[in-house]
Design a protein around this motif. Sequence first.
Motif, PDB file in Angstrom:
ATOM      1  N   UNK A 159       0.854  -1.182   0.000  1.00 26.63           N
ATOM      2  CA  UNK A 159       0.000   0.000   0.000  1.00 26.63           C
ATOM      3  C   UNK A 159       0.891   1.233   0.000  1.00 26.63           C
ATOM      4  N   UNK A 160       0.514   2.275  -0.764  1.00 20.43           N
ATOM      5  CA  UNK A 160       1.278   3.515  -0.822  1.00 20.43           C
ATOM      6  C   UNK A 160       0.374   4.716  -0.528  1.00 20.43           C
ATOM      7  N   UNK A 161       0.882   5.631   0.288  1.00 18.67           N
ATOM      8  CA  UNK A 161       0.229   6.911   0.553  1.00 18.67           C
ATOM      9  C   UNK A 161       1.070   7.974  -0.126  1.00 18.67           C
ATOM     10  N   UNK A 162       0.479   8.721  -1.042  1.00 18.90           N
ATOM     11  CA  UNK A 162       1.282   9.569  -1.933  1.00 18.90           C
ATOM     12  C   UNK A 162       0.698  10.969  -2.089  1.00 18.90           C
ATOM     13  N   UNK A 163       1.594  11.952  -2.148  1.00 18.09           N
ATOM     14  CA  UNK A 163       1.207  13.337  -2.434  1.00 18.09           C
ATOM     15  C   UNK A 163       2.108  13.878  -3.537  1.00 18.09           C
TER      16      UNK A 163
END
Length: 221
Positions: A159-163
């Motif tokens: 899982x990736x959390x990206x901005x």
Amino acid sequence: MFGPAHAMPLLTNGDFSNGITGWTSYVTSPGGNITDPPNSPGSTTIPQIATTRSFDVTGSGASSALFLNAGGTSFGLGQQGGGVSQTFTTGADGVVKFSANIAAWTRQNSLSIGLLSVLLDGVVQNSYDFGNANGLPSPVTLRSTLGFTTNLAAGTHTIQLQATRPFAPASGVTNQYFDNVSLDGVATTPLPAALPMFISGCGVITMMLRRKRKAAASLAA
């Protein structure tokens, strides 16, 4: 036969109360940035390692949250930035459900406050673009949520959390946040083997009682 569904947490430290323990930082391009202060031409290169800060992501009070200063030093490459990732394992095929609170902050009329996304095995599952802050009071905090539900095969996943933003980052100008991140496996509980027979038996008894009452009513008439 199965009973009510219940959730099994698949991620660790989703509230970032232990910093970014359990998470791995990454950038989307060689010039991508997630730190504050950001890298600048000619200066000593700053490692791109995500951090946490106390911030009111939900609007109900400040808490430890993932902090990102997204952007890129290479112009003309579109959305750049990065985030954090975490690998997890599922023991069986099933449904997973993700949710997270997100926020973006800017102290000026930025043309892009941030595009925040969640990726599963490298594929974007949900994203939210905070757009620009033109016409809004400065500084300003904008809030939203990310979520998705999908089928997932047994095995190891990421899982990736990206901005990301299409502009160069600057210190203390525009920041992005994630908090209350959860990914749950939605499972059902098998009912005891005897329970379906018990339920069936109750139905038969109820039907017999109804017939008996009807018969008694007919005789009384």
